[in-house]
Scaffold this active site. Structure first.
Site, PDB file in Angstrom:
ATOM      1  N   ARG A  50      11.703  -0.702  12.216  1.00 35.94           N
ATOM      2  CA  ARG A  50      10.367  -0.788  12.811  1.00 35.94           C
ATOM      3  C   ARG A  50      10.265  -2.041  13.663  1.00 35.94           C
ATOM      4  O   ARG A  50      10.434  -3.153  13.159  1.00 35.94           O
ATOM      5  CB  ARG A  50       9.297  -0.827  11.704  1.00 35.94           C
ATOM      6  CG  ARG A  50       8.921   0.542  11.191  1.00 35.94           C
ATOM      7  CD  ARG A  50       7.953   0.466  10.024  1.00 35.94           C
ATOM      8  NE  ARG A  50       6.722  -0.268  10.296  1.00 35.94           N
ATOM      9  CZ  ARG A  50       5.694  -0.309   9.451  1.00 35.94           C
ATOM     10  NH1 ARG A  50       5.758   0.348   8.316  1.00 35.94           N
ATOM     11  NH2 ARG A  50       4.617  -0.997   9.757  1.00 35.94           N
ATOM     12  N   LYS A  62       0.830  -1.209   0.000  1.00 41.33           N
ATOM     13  CA  LYS A  62       0.000   0.000   0.000  1.00 41.33           C
ATOM     14  C   LYS A  62       0.862   1.256   0.000  1.00 41.33           C
ATOM     15  O   LYS A  62       0.674   2.147  -0.822  1.00 41.33           O
ATOM     16  CB  LYS A  62      -0.933   0.022   1.229  1.00 41.33           C
ATOM     17  CG  LYS A  62      -1.846  -1.183   1.342  1.00 41.33           C
ATOM     18  CD  LYS A  62      -2.782  -1.086   2.526  1.00 41.33           C
ATOM     19  CE  LYS A  62      -2.075  -1.067   3.871  1.00 41.33           C
ATOM     20  NZ  LYS A  62      -1.529  -2.373   4.286  1.00 41.33           N
ATOM     21  N   ARG A  82      -9.564   0.556   8.765  1.00 41.89           N
ATOM     22  CA  ARG A  82      -9.157  -0.799   9.127  1.00 41.89           C
ATOM     23  C   ARG A  82     -10.204  -1.520   9.959  1.00 41.89           C
ATOM     24  O   ARG A  82     -10.006  -2.691  10.297  1.00 41.89           O
ATOM     25  CB  ARG A  82      -7.853  -0.744   9.925  1.00 41.89           C
ATOM     26  CG  ARG A  82      -6.587  -0.887   9.070  1.00 41.89           C
ATOM     27  CD  ARG A  82      -5.398  -0.636   9.969  1.00 41.89           C
ATOM     28  NE  ARG A  82      -4.233  -1.380   9.633  1.00 41.89           N
ATOM     29  CZ  ARG A  82      -3.171  -0.852   8.998  1.00 41.89           C
ATOM     30  NH1 ARG A  82      -3.175   0.382   8.591  1.00 41.89           N
ATOM     31  NH2 ARG A  82      -2.115  -1.591   8.781  1.00 41.89           N
ATOM     32  N   ARG A  87       7.991 -10.413   2.964  1.00 43.13           N
ATOM     33  CA  ARG A  87       8.268  -8.995   2.663  1.00 43.13           C
ATOM     34  C   ARG A  87       8.514  -8.190   3.936  1.00 43.13           C
ATOM     35  O   ARG A  87       9.426  -7.381   4.011  1.00 43.13           O
ATOM     36  CB  ARG A  87       7.074  -8.366   1.941  1.00 43.13           C
ATOM     37  CG  ARG A  87       6.938  -8.758   0.506  1.00 43.13           C
ATOM     38  CD  ARG A  87       5.794  -7.962  -0.091  1.00 43.13           C
ATOM     39  NE  ARG A  87       5.420  -8.447  -1.398  1.00 43.13           N
ATOM     40  CZ  ARG A  87       4.420  -7.955  -2.120  1.00 43.13           C
ATOM     41  NH1 ARG A  87       3.684  -6.969  -1.633  1.00 43.13           N
ATOM     42  NH2 ARG A  87       4.143  -8.438  -3.304  1.00 43.13           N
ATOM     43  N   ARG A  92      -0.253  -9.046  13.301  1.00 40.17           N
ATOM     44  CA  ARG A  92      -0.769  -8.007  12.393  1.00 40.17           C
ATOM     45  C   ARG A  92      -1.656  -8.626  11.313  1.00 40.17           C
ATOM     46  O   ARG A  92      -2.703  -8.078  10.966  1.00 40.17           O
ATOM     47  CB  ARG A  92       0.388  -7.243  11.747  1.00 40.17           C
ATOM     48  CG  ARG A  92       1.093  -6.325  12.737  1.00 40.17           C
ATOM     49  CD  ARG A  92       2.440  -5.871  12.232  1.00 40.17           C
ATOM     50  NE  ARG A  92       2.355  -5.047  11.043  1.00 40.17           N
ATOM     51  CZ  ARG A  92       3.425  -4.696  10.323  1.00 40.17           C
ATOM     52  NH1 ARG A  92       4.628  -5.095  10.676  1.00 40.17           N
ATOM     53  NH2 ARG A  92       3.277  -3.931   9.265  1.00 40.17           N
TER      54      ARG A  92
END
Ligand code: B4P
Length: 191
Positions: A134, A14, A89, A124, A146
């Site tokens: 992160r 995204k 979301r 990924r 997630r």
């Protein structure tokens, strides 16, 4: 006004595609992930609260992200359109976004859903974790959390946009340029 939602699981591409789309269409990029990471970096109270959840792969509360999006839309009155990246979301966020946009008479034109399987997503994200710094990209259990959050709370929104006749699915596996072309083709159908 070109208002697009870029939809998909974590790691679907995204953010990658949003960067290319805003350049082509000259519209404003609103990524709730980026805004939240900005708050974390600035050490604000909101950022400190959000970090606790983000580092565990859990969604931040609806009130916080809805308020952030509302204020970003208001602070861009001259925008030719918006790309909503990573928002909405949850169903509550989707309803709130429709209300925010209806109030301003600037509805969503299309929800572009990037389709990527779980195995590729994990690969990924863990790869990015080696360089991104992160915390939520580095640990496989967090990445799995997630994806689970996406499956239970976010994926059902596909039906929400399907019912509105706005859902456009695009294969998110392949070269970044080919995926970009496919997204532009979908946009040309609504713009
Ligand atoms: P986000 O920042 O939105 O993180 P993300 O879902 O991983 O998407 P991102 O845009 O970063 O990944 P991309 O697919 O571009 O959210 C992080 C956290 O913030 C959430 O877990 C949550 O806690 C919180 N949050 C954010 N929004 C929220 C909301 N609305 N409500 C509640 N909480 C919220 O890229 C992934 C990787 O794939 C990159 O390394 C990229 O280079 C690579 N890639 C991209 N395209 C590729 C391709 N075609 N082939 C191979 N690799 C590719």
């Amino acid at each position: 006004m070109l208002n697009i939602i870029l939809f998909g699981p974590p790691g679907a591409g995204k953010g990658t595609q949003a960067t290319k789309l805003i350049e082509k269409y000259n519209i404003v990029h609103l990524s709730t992930g980026d805004i939240l990471r900005g708050e974390v970096a600035a050490g604000t109270k909101l950022g400190l609260e959000a970090k606790q959840l983000m580092d565990k792969g859990i969604l931040v509360s609806d009130d916080i992200v809805i308020g952030m999006i509302d204020s970003k839309i208001s602070s861009n009155p001259a925008a030719k359109g918006f790309i909503f990246d990573g928002f909405p979301r949850t169903l509550a966020q989707a309803n709130a976004l429709d209300e925010l946009l209806e109030k301003r008479s600037i509805p969503i034109k299309a929800t572009l859903a990037l389709e990527v399987n779980n195995e590729e997503l994990t690969k990924r994200i863990l790869l990015r974790g080696k360089s991104s710094g992160r915390a939520d990209d580095q640990d496989e259990a967090t990445v799995r959390k997630r994806v689970e959050e996406y499956s239970t709370k976010t994926a059902p929104l596909k039906d929400y946009y399907k019912k509105q006749g706005k859902l456009h699915s695009v294969n998110g596996i392949g070269s970044i340029d080919d995926i970009f072309k496919a997204l532009c083709t979908e946009i040309s159908l609504v713009n």
